[in-house]
Motif scaffolding. Structure first.
Motif, short mmCIF file in Angstrom:
data_model
loop_
_atom_site.label_atom_id
_atom_site.label_comp_id
_atom_site.label_asym_id
_atom_site.label_seq_id
_atom_site.Cartn_x
_atom_site.Cartn_y
_atom_site.Cartn_z
N LEU A 218 61.78 -5.63 36.06
CA LEU A 218 61.21 -7.13 36.06
C LEU A 218 61.79 -8.14 36.67
O LEU A 218 61.54 -8.23 37.80
CB LEU A 218 60.75 -7.89 35.14
N PRO A 219 63.68 -7.96 36.80
CA PRO A 219 63.74 -9.39 37.09
C PRO A 219 64.29 -9.09 39.00
O PRO A 219 64.71 -9.45 39.81
CB PRO A 219 65.89 -9.13 36.55
N ARG A 220 64.50 -7.07 38.62
CA ARG A 220 64.40 -6.97 40.52
C ARG A 220 63.57 -7.09 41.13
O ARG A 220 63.51 -7.16 42.75
CB ARG A 220 64.95 -5.14 40.58
N LEU A 221 61.93 -6.59 40.55
CA LEU A 221 61.22 -7.18 41.37
C LEU A 221 60.46 -8.58 41.99
O LEU A 221 60.66 -8.90 42.95
CB LEU A 221 59.69 -5.94 40.53
N GLU A 222 60.80 -9.13 40.95
CA GLU A 222 61.11 -10.70 40.82
C GLU A 222 61.36 -10.94 42.51
O GLU A 222 61.56 -11.85 42.84
CB GLU A 222 61.12 -11.25 39.81
N ARG A 223 63.04 -10.29 42.39
CA ARG A 223 63.66 -10.53 42.99
C ARG A 223 63.70 -10.68 44.31
O ARG A 223 63.24 -10.69 45.88
CB ARG A 223 65.53 -9.91 43.24
N GLU A 224 62.47 -9.44 44.67
CA GLU A 224 62.41 -8.72 45.47
C GLU A 224 60.77 -9.97 46.21
O GLU A 224 60.53 -9.97 47.46
CB GLU A 224 61.22 -7.10 45.70
N LEU A 225 59.37 -9.73 45.51
CA LEU A 225 58.64 -11.14 45.24
C LEU A 225 59.00 -11.93 46.06
O LEU A 225 58.53 -12.77 47.01
CB LEU A 225 58.07 -11.05 44.09
N GLU A 226 60.36 -12.88 45.58
CA GLU A 226 60.84 -13.63 45.71
C GLU A 226 61.18 -14.47 47.38
O GLU A 226 61.11 -14.69 47.77
CB GLU A 226 61.50 -14.27 45.05
N GLN A 227 61.39 -13.04 47.87
CA GLN A 227 61.96 -13.04 49.21
C GLN A 227 60.49 -12.29 50.36
O GLN A 227 61.38 -11.77 51.34
CB GLN A 227 62.69 -11.67 49.25
N GLY A 228 59.59 -12.69 49.76
CA GLY A 228 58.57 -13.00 50.67
C GLY A 228 57.02 -12.03 50.38
O GLY A 228 56.48 -11.41 51.07
N GLY A 229 57.45 -11.95 49.42
CA GLY A 229 56.50 -10.29 48.79
C GLY A 229 56.59 -9.15 49.06
O GLY A 229 57.43 -8.90 49.48
N ALA A 230 55.81 -8.35 48.22
CA ALA A 230 56.27 -6.81 48.52
C ALA A 230 54.96 -6.33 46.75
O ALA A 230 54.58 -6.45 46.85
CB ALA A 230 57.18 -6.80 47.83
N PHE A 231 55.37 -4.81 48.02
CA PHE A 231 54.06 -3.83 47.18
C PHE A 231 54.38 -3.34 46.70
O PHE A 231 56.46 -2.28 46.95
CB PHE A 231 53.68 -3.51 49.23
N VAL A 232 53.80 -2.98 44.96
CA VAL A 232 55.10 -2.34 44.35
C VAL A 232 53.79 -1.28 43.52
O VAL A 232 53.00 -1.73 42.90
CB VAL A 232 55.57 -3.77 42.83
N ALA A 233 54.03 -0.06 43.33
CA ALA A 233 53.48 1.56 42.92
C ALA A 233 54.89 1.28 41.69
O ALA A 233 55.09 2.22 42.46
CB ALA A 233 54.15 2.30 44.21
N VAL A 234 54.02 1.90 40.47
CA VAL A 234 54.92 2.16 40.03
C VAL A 234 54.20 3.54 39.19
O VAL A 234 52.61 3.25 39.49
CB VAL A 234 55.30 1.58 38.88
N GLY A 235 54.12 4.16 38.45
CA GLY A 235 53.48 4.76 37.67
C GLY A 235 52.45 4.52 36.76
O GLY A 235 52.59 3.56 36.17
N ALA A 236 50.95 5.31 36.51
CA ALA A 236 49.85 4.17 35.51
C ALA A 236 50.80 3.88 33.74
O ALA A 236 50.77 2.63 33.26
CB ALA A 236 48.96 4.83 35.37
N GLY A 237 51.49 4.92 33.67
CA GLY A 237 51.74 4.43 32.29
C GLY A 237 53.03 2.79 31.97
O GLY A 237 53.08 3.03 31.01
N HIS A 238 53.12 2.24 33.10
CA HIS A 238 53.78 1.13 33.43
C HIS A 238 53.88 -0.29 33.62
O HIS A 238 53.74 -1.53 33.58
CB HIS A 238 55.16 1.33 34.04
#
Length: 109
Positions: A65-85
């Motif tokens: 989550l912290p890593r993904l948030e950093r990516e999103l704060e840099q201007g948005g991102a498309f995040v794809a993960v396995g359904a279990g997550h």
């Protein structure tokens, strides 16, 4: 320690229990054990239970989550993960929504 000793049998039993538990929780046992061996030396001993197959997805989500948030704060991102997550109270969808991020389903065309 001799091959076939009680200590080796106990160690094998622990590994087989982890494999069975990983399967029970719909984890790929090989990937789970590989990731577990990678993080175990750096993981705080009082928090070892977080690494059990039962808690594995929630633990991974919390770590991502912290890593993904950093990516999103840099201007948005498309995040794809396995359904279990994605699902459940500790899934990424709930955690992102709790933090105020919009989460939208993307349909295939």
């Amino acid at each position: 320690r001799d091959a076939g000793s009680d200590e080796h049998a106990e160690a094998a039993g622990h590994i087989l229990s982890l494999i069975a538990s990983a399967r029970l929780h719909q984890l790929d046992p090989e990937r789970y054990l590989r990731d577990l061996i990678r993080v175990l030396p750096h993981w705080p001993r009082p928090r070892f239970l977080e690494l059990a197959p039962l808690h594995w997805r929630a633990t991974r989500n919390a770590a991502w989550l912290p890593r993904l948030e950093r990516e999103l704060e840099q201007g948005g991102a498309f995040v794809a993960v396995g359904a279990g997550h994605l699902l459940g109270e500790q899934g990424l969808i709930a955690q992102f929504r709790e933090r105020g991020y919009p989460v939208e389903r993307v349909d295939r065309y």
